[in-house]
Every structure is written in structure tokens, then in C-alpha cells.
Motif scaffolding. Structure first.
Motif, short mmCIF file in Angstrom:
data_model
loop_
_atom_site.label_atom_id
_atom_site.label_comp_id
_atom_site.label_asym_id
_atom_site.label_seq_id
_atom_site.Cartn_x
_atom_site.Cartn_y
_atom_site.Cartn_z
N PHE A 1 0.84 -1.19 0.00
CA PHE A 1 0.00 0.00 0.00
C PHE A 1 0.88 1.24 0.00
O PHE A 1 1.84 1.33 0.74
CB PHE A 1 -0.89 0.02 1.25
N SER A 2 0.51 2.20 -0.83
CA SER A 2 1.19 3.48 -0.88
C SER A 2 0.24 4.54 -0.33
O SER A 2 -0.86 4.70 -0.83
CB SER A 2 1.58 3.81 -2.31
N ILE A 3 0.69 5.23 0.69
CA ILE A 3 -0.12 6.26 1.32
C ILE A 3 0.48 7.62 0.97
O ILE A 3 1.62 7.90 1.35
CB ILE A 3 -0.19 6.07 2.84
N PRO A 4 -0.25 8.43 0.20
CA PRO A 4 0.28 9.74 -0.18
C PRO A 4 0.53 10.60 1.06
O PRO A 4 -0.14 10.48 2.07
CB PRO A 4 -0.82 10.35 -1.05
N GLY A 5 1.50 11.45 0.92
CA GLY A 5 1.73 12.31 2.08
C GLY A 5 2.73 13.29 1.86
O GLY A 5 3.44 13.95 1.62
#
Length: 78
Positions: free
Chosen positions: A74-78
Motif C-alpha cells: 500500500f502506498s499512502i500519499p503524504g
């Protein structure tokens, strides 16, 4: 952003996941971290990966064996 790796192991043997890198920092090789996923009910969330592991936004996973293993990345933008 942040990358999360969720690993489950339903096999009767432990599994080892190694996040491989060929990158260097200040001319020194960066050690590829290894994670042991426990047998049968193993459930591990790996987060806060060092940026040096990611070449062109990719994380390379090597397994000692993969039977019974499922993975979510999972890639969580930030």
C-alpha cells in the motif's frame, strides 16, 4: 508518501522476506533488511521503509519460500 507491506503466512513454516537493494549511501552498501513471518498465523505489517530501499519508486522482495504467503503493498500519499 509512505509504503506499507502487509504479509500473512498460513504455512506451517516460518517465511523470511528480504527487501533487497543495490543502492549505496556515501559509497557504502546498504544492508537489505530481512523480516521473519511466523508460521501458521503469521501476520506482519512492515512500514517506515528507508527511502534508500526504493529504486525508482520500487521495493524488491525476495522470499526464502512463498507457499502459504499473501502480500499487500500500500502506498499512502503524504
Amino acid at each position: 508518501g509512505t509504503v506499507l507491506i502487509h504479509v500473512k503466512n498460513t504455512n506451517g513454516s516460518n517465511r523470511t522476506l528480504t527487501l533487497t537493494t543495490t543502492q549505496t549511501a556515501n559509497g557504502l552498501a546498504i544492508t537489505s533488511p530481512a523480516y521473519v513471518i511466523p508460521a501458521t498465523t503469521g501476520d506482519k505489517m512492515i512500514c517506515n521503509l528507508p527511502a534508500q530501499l526504493q529504486t525508482a519508486g520500487q521495493v524488491y522482495m525476495d522470499w526464502d519460500a512463498s507457499a502459504g504467503v499473501s502480500v499487500g503493498v500500500f502506498s499512502i500519499p503524504g
